[in-house]
Scaffold this active site. Structure first.
Site, short mmCIF file in Angstrom:
data_model
loop_
_atom_site.label_atom_id
_atom_site.label_comp_id
_atom_site.label_asym_id
_atom_site.label_seq_id
_atom_site.Cartn_x
_atom_site.Cartn_y
_atom_site.Cartn_z
N LYS A 143 -8.38 -0.23 11.77
CA LYS A 143 -7.43 -1.32 12.01
C LYS A 143 -8.16 -2.65 12.00
O LYS A 143 -9.14 -2.85 12.72
CB LYS A 143 -6.70 -1.12 13.35
CG LYS A 143 -5.63 -2.18 13.57
CD LYS A 143 -4.72 -1.83 14.71
CE LYS A 143 -3.68 -2.91 14.97
NZ LYS A 143 -2.74 -3.10 13.88
N HIS A 172 -6.93 1.37 19.01
CA HIS A 172 -6.47 1.84 17.70
C HIS A 172 -7.65 2.44 16.93
O HIS A 172 -8.80 2.21 17.27
CB HIS A 172 -5.87 0.70 16.88
CG HIS A 172 -4.49 0.32 17.30
ND1 HIS A 172 -4.24 -0.58 18.30
CD2 HIS A 172 -3.26 0.73 16.85
CE1 HIS A 172 -2.93 -0.71 18.46
NE2 HIS A 172 -2.31 0.08 17.60
P1 NAD Z 1 -4.08 0.62 5.22
O1 NAD Z 1 -5.31 -0.22 5.17
O2 NAD Z 1 -4.23 2.11 5.23
O3 NAD Z 1 -3.14 0.25 3.97
C1 NAD Z 1 -2.96 -1.07 3.52
C2 NAD Z 1 -2.17 -1.04 2.23
O4 NAD Z 1 -1.95 -2.39 1.80
C3 NAD Z 1 -2.88 -0.34 1.06
O5 NAD Z 1 -1.94 0.37 0.28
C4 NAD Z 1 -3.43 -1.50 0.24
O6 NAD Z 1 -3.63 -1.20 -1.15
C5 NAD Z 1 -2.30 -2.51 0.43
N1 NAD Z 1 -2.74 -3.88 0.14
C6 NAD Z 1 -3.83 -4.53 0.60
N2 NAD Z 1 -3.91 -5.76 0.06
C7 NAD Z 1 -2.82 -5.88 -0.75
C8 NAD Z 1 -2.34 -6.93 -1.59
N3 NAD Z 1 -2.97 -8.09 -1.68
N4 NAD Z 1 -1.17 -6.71 -2.25
C9 NAD Z 1 -0.49 -5.54 -2.15
N5 NAD Z 1 -0.93 -4.51 -1.37
C10 NAD Z 1 -2.07 -4.69 -0.69
O7 NAD Z 1 -3.27 0.13 6.49
P2 NAD Z 1 -2.20 0.96 7.37
O8 NAD Z 1 -2.91 1.65 8.48
O9 NAD Z 1 -1.30 1.73 6.46
O10 NAD Z 1 -1.39 -0.24 8.04
C11 NAD Z 1 -0.66 -1.14 7.23
C12 NAD Z 1 -0.09 -2.28 8.08
O11 NAD Z 1 0.89 -1.76 8.97
C13 NAD Z 1 -1.14 -2.98 8.96
O12 NAD Z 1 -0.82 -4.35 9.01
C14 NAD Z 1 -0.93 -2.32 10.31
O13 NAD Z 1 -1.38 -3.12 11.37
C15 NAD Z 1 0.58 -2.18 10.29
N6 NAD Z 1 1.18 -1.22 11.21
C16 NAD Z 1 2.36 -1.59 11.77
C17 NAD Z 1 3.05 -0.70 12.57
C18 NAD Z 1 4.39 -1.10 13.12
O14 NAD Z 1 5.06 -0.28 13.75
N7 NAD Z 1 4.83 -2.35 12.87
C19 NAD Z 1 2.53 0.57 12.81
C20 NAD Z 1 1.32 0.93 12.22
C21 NAD Z 1 0.66 0.02 11.40
#
Ligand code: NAD
Length: 215
Positions: free
Chosen positions: A132, A128
């Protein structure tokens, strides 16, 4: 549909908003590390944030009593117990991977399981992007859970801007079978999130996986 995003400013949050807005849905609630903003009550909330935000997400759903679609990874067994408790009140759709390809890969692993015995080596590798945080990925853990082994080798790389690659190798002393999936844009996941959010509107309270929705 009127919807909300927790993790709004993140990479996934932004990609979800782009696709949902193309599909004609209206963002009425957003929450991230910087705070929250609500224009109207959403019909469904999508959480793609971080494990640290999970306790707050549970409170928001309990208070608003709306459906939840959650893709945040790094959740542990206690978090799943909380999701199951929430699911007694509202529909909850959870997956560590909302891509259709990974769900097909899961089916293929179930098929391979019928043919390989304990003598085969099985290892999972995932790559990734460098940002991540959790390791191994939630998807690698989800795929590993399908394989009947007490211990399973998992390899993780964090490189550049890779959207997500998962490979499962099955090897005997005479042959190797490799199943591999690669997401080459976040649309691999956001399409599945859209399908799930639209489906959530017609679901009764309960716990569902993305596979349940696809089926
Ligand atoms: P990112 O770091 O770009 O975004 C994280 C977001 O969470 C930001 O908007 C941040 O402000 C917010 N955040 C952090 N702490 C917070 C809190 N305490 N309260 C509220 N909001 C908070 O991450 P990303 O790349 O967008 O990924 C987000 C999540 O999705 C990760 O857990 C990633 O592993 C997961 N993901 C899942 C899939 C899936 O298909 N299930 C696919 C891709 C990513």
């Amino acid at each position: 549909m009127k919807y909300g995003i927790i993790g709004y400013s993140g990479r996934m949050g932004q990609a979800i908003e782009e696709l949902f807005s193309e599909a004609g849905h209206q963002l009425v609630y957003q929450k991230d590390e910087a705070g929250e903003k609500e224009l109207e009550k959403p019909e469904v909330i999508i959480d793609f944030s971080l494990k640290e935000a999970f306790a707050e997400t549970v409170k928001v759903i309990e208070q608003k009593q709306v459906a939840l679609v959650i893709g945040t990874t790094g959740l542990d067994q206690d978090d799943f117990a909380e999701l199951k408790r929430l699911a007694e009140e509202v529909p909850v759709i959870q997956s560590f991977n909302f891509s259709i390809g990974i769900n097909i890969l899961s089916e293929l692993i179930n098929k391979v399981n019928q043919y390989v015995d304990q003598d085969w080596d099985i290892e999972i590798s995932e790559t990734h992007h460098r940002f991540k945080k959790d390791k191994p990925s939630g998807t690698a853990i989800m795929l590993g859970d399908l394989i009947d082994r007490d211990e399973l080798e998992m390899h993780s790389k964090r490189l550049g801007s890779e959207f997500g690659e998962h490979e499962v190798d099955f090897a005997s002393t005479g042959e190797v079978l490799t199943l591999k999936h690669r997401a080459y844009s976040r649309e691999a996941f956001t399409r599945g999130v859209l399908i799930s959010a639209e489906a959530a509107l017609d679901l009764d309270a309960g716990f569902y996986t993305f596979k349940d929705i696809l089926n």
